[in-house]
Motif scaffolding. Structure first.
Motif, PDB file in Angstrom:
ATOM      1  N   LYS A   8       0.766  -1.129   0.122  1.00 41.05           N
ATOM      2  CA  LYS A   8      -0.079  -0.250   0.285  1.00 41.05           C
ATOM      3  C   LYS A   8       0.725   1.366   0.006  1.00 41.05           C
ATOM      4  CE  LYS A   8      -3.960   1.877   2.529  1.00 41.05           C
ATOM      5  NZ  LYS A   8      -4.746   2.533   3.498  1.00 41.05           N
ATOM      6  N   GLN A   9       0.403   2.107  -1.194  1.00 37.43           N
ATOM      7  CA  GLN A   9       0.611   3.516  -1.604  1.00 37.43           C
ATOM      8  C   GLN A   9       0.040   5.079  -0.115  1.00 37.43           C
ATOM      9  OE1 GLN A   9       4.432   3.588  -2.271  1.00 37.43           O
ATOM     10  NE2 GLN A   9       4.424   1.307  -3.209  1.00 37.43           N
ATOM     11  N   ARG A 128       3.437   3.930 -11.159  1.00 42.07           N
ATOM     12  CA  ARG A 128       2.551   2.511 -11.715  1.00 42.07           C
ATOM     13  C   ARG A 128       2.989   2.340 -10.626  1.00 42.07           C
ATOM     14  NH1 ARG A 128       4.630  -0.703 -16.986  1.00 42.07           N
ATOM     15  NH2 ARG A 128       2.274  -2.062 -15.878  1.00 42.07           N
ATOM     16  N   ILE A 129       4.509   2.386  -9.730  1.00 37.72           N
ATOM     17  CA  ILE A 129       4.717   1.801  -8.630  1.00 37.72           C
ATOM     18  C   ILE A 129       3.396   2.289  -7.480  1.00 37.72           C
ATOM     19  CG2 ILE A 129       5.425   1.390  -6.346  1.00 37.72           C
ATOM     20  CD1 ILE A 129       8.713   2.126  -8.047  1.00 37.72           C
ATOM     21  N   TRP A 130       2.632   3.686  -7.546  1.00 37.65           N
ATOM     22  CA  TRP A 130       1.681   3.836  -6.948  1.00 37.65           C
ATOM     23  C   TRP A 130       0.419   3.062  -6.651  1.00 37.65           C
ATOM     24  CZ3 TRP A 130      -2.920   5.940  -6.728  1.00 37.65           C
ATOM     25  CH2 TRP A 130      -3.352   6.577  -5.805  1.00 37.65           C
ATOM     26  N   GLY A 131       0.024   2.476  -7.719  1.00 38.90           N
ATOM     27  CA  GLY A 131      -0.920   2.651  -8.182  1.00 38.90           C
ATOM     28  C   GLY A 131      -0.978   0.634  -8.385  1.00 38.90           C
ATOM     29  N   GLY A 132       0.514   0.035  -8.193  1.00 39.28           N
ATOM     30  CA  GLY A 132      -0.111  -1.406  -7.679  1.00 39.28           C
ATOM     31  C   GLY A 132      -0.400  -2.073  -9.390  1.00 39.28           C
ATOM     32  N   THR A 133      -1.009  -3.424  -8.329  1.00 39.61           N
ATOM     33  CA  THR A 133      -1.571  -3.730  -9.501  1.00 39.61           C
ATOM     34  C   THR A 133      -3.166  -3.939  -9.461  1.00 39.61           C
ATOM     35  OG1 THR A 133      -1.886  -5.437  -7.843  1.00 39.61           O
ATOM     36  CG2 THR A 133      -0.279  -6.214  -8.853  1.00 39.61           C
ATOM     37  N   ASN A 207       6.840   2.226  -1.537  1.00 37.93           N
ATOM     38  CA  ASN A 207       7.755   0.855  -0.828  1.00 37.93           C
ATOM     39  C   ASN A 207       7.036   0.051  -1.251  1.00 37.93           C
ATOM     40  OD1 ASN A 207       6.405   2.017   1.694  1.00 37.93           O
ATOM     41  ND2 ASN A 207       4.349   1.700   1.367  1.00 37.93           N
ATOM     42  N   PHE A 208       9.105   0.221  -1.998  1.00 39.46           N
ATOM     43  CA  PHE A 208       9.324  -0.881  -3.202  1.00 39.46           C
ATOM     44  C   PHE A 208      10.334  -1.649  -2.894  1.00 39.46           C
ATOM     45  CE2 PHE A 208      10.652   2.419  -5.004  1.00 39.46           C
ATOM     46  CZ  PHE A 208      11.553   2.535  -5.637  1.00 39.46           C
TER      47      PHE A 208
END
Length: 425
Positions: A8-9, A128-133, A207-208
């Motif tokens: 979760k971002q 894209r990282i913030w949006g996740g899957t 968070n990655f």
């Protein structure tokens, strides 16, 4: 190693991404759009001169689209974005010294490097990282709509600063007085961009796990991937669609100038027109995004091009003048709806067109190389006709050319809509 995007971002991260994503483009794009005539007279350049500066930017950006990706895979997004923002802002401080045309070309080329090579891929990756899957649509919808709001706020602040340093009626001021006021606009904007860069460095925390520049990462850009991407009919249609839609977006640069030279608004009133239009972008982005989720993105792109074609034809026919201000407002408002609708949604069609997720980066890079070429030639085309002919005729020709692009975009988006329904590669 793949980046983990399931964690979760924080919400503030996307807000900071939105701020940074537009702040980096304020100096090369937003100020020349809102203060078009003031920009020309302050730097003592012609329309063609300013267009050639945009061409230098576009050429550097064209190369940067392809090669900025691997850089974003080696360094954290906040570091690259911060460096890009600070360097762009420093370039703005140099702009405030009113460099000559030769050095202005160098500066725009420098901005092509900082905003695209250092910034663009890192910003897309961070989003894209913030949006996740599960929140990719929300992430990119917020990003584009939010960028419009940030641009509008920067524009409003610029108009306010300009007005503050103009101590009498704008029509009674000399060019020297307007240059002094505009210098303050550039300076304050530059400091704001640098400040955003510093904030991004310390507060843009995602968070990655940092992906290493491994053999698998190095293979992200390969001849095989390009060959695979070029087999998709949708890729070629998207290339045409983005080319035409982005050309339409670049044409919004003329709205402020048209308001001043044809509708006879004063400089502050004309700048306000450009700023008000920026406030439409987030509203249109959210509404069109919601509608597209319930139907098809390509359908609303078709509608967007139709609106662009109709309104550009109105401008091309020359039926507007200082006696038809309401028609002008309705026309630019309708054109903005069409332009922003297409701009928000064109990359949303990648999923609709069944382009594999594994080659998304290659597809976007390949499409962008042609799709964003209007950065190179739109300013030159408009500058040539606006310098060669009087203000009314020059604008008619410029919008006539836009009509042709809108028509081509309409045909291409219709073909994409039919293609996506058939689900055939």
């Amino acid at each position: 190693m793949e980046t983990k995007t399931t964690q979760k971002q924080p919400l503030y991260v996307i807000l900071l991404l939105i701020l940074a994503a537009e702040a980096v483009f304020i100096l090369p794009f937003v100020l020349p759009r809102i203060f078009r005539t003031t920009y020309l007279e302050s730097f003592d350049v012609t329309q063609t001169d300013l267009g050639s500066c945009g061409s230098v930017y576009g050429i550097i950006a064209l190369i940067s689209y392809l090669f900025g990706g691997p850089l974003a895979d080696r360094f954290r997004p906040n570091v690259l974005m911060s460096v890009a923002l600070i360097l762009t802002g420093l370039g703005g401080l140099y702009l405030a010294t009113y460099p000559n045309l030769y050095n202005l070309h160098i500066l725009f080329g420098f901005w092509g490097f900082t905003t695209i090579f250092l910034f663009w891929a890192a910003m897309i990756k961070a989003t894209r990282i913030w949006g996740g899957t599960n929140k990719q649509g929300i992430a990119f919808g917020f990003l584009d709509g939010g960028r419009g709001l940030v641009a509008a706020l920067f524009g409003s602040a610029g108009v306010l600063i300009f007005s503050f340093f103009i101590t009498k009626d704008i029509e009674l001021t000399s060019i020297t007085e307007r240059r002094i006021a505009f210098k303050e606009v550039i300076t304050y904007t530059s400091y704001a961009v640098i400040a955003v860069g510093i904030i991004v460095l310390f507060f843009l925390k995602l968070n990655f796990e940092k992906p290493e520049f491994s053999e698998s990462t190095a293979k992200l850009i390969t001849i095989e991937n390009f060959k695979l991407v070029m087999k998709f009919k949708a890729v070629w249609l998207l290339m045409i669609i983005i080319l035409c839609a982005y050309y339409g977006y670049k044409m919004t640069n003329l709205f402020t100038q048209y308001a001043e030279q044809v509708i006879l608004y004063n400089k502050i009133e004309a700048a306000k027109v450009g700023t008000y239009l920026l406030y439409m972008r987030p509203i249109i982005g959210v509404i069109i995004g919601l509608l597209a989720d319930r139907t098809k993105a390509s359908l609303w792109i078709i509608i967007g091009f139709l609106l662009m074609a109709l309104t550009s034809l109105v401008f091309a026919l020359g039926i507007m003048s200082d006696s038809t201000p309401l028609l002008f407002i309705l026309s630019i408002g309708t054109m903005a709806i069409g332009v922003y609708s297409a701009r928000v949604l064109y990359f949303a069609t990648l999923e609709e067109a069944k382009i594999p997720l594994a080659v998304t980066g290659t597809a976007v890079g390949f499409i962008s190389v042609v799709g964003y070429t209007p950065d190179i030639f739109t300013g030159l085309i408009n500058g040539y006709f606006l310098d060669k002919y009087n203000e009314v005729i020059g604008h008619q020709i410029a919008f006539g050319i836009m009509f042709v692009f809108a028509l081509i975009g309409f045909i291409a988006s219709y073909k994409l809509y039919r293609h996506s329904k058939s689900s055939i590669v």
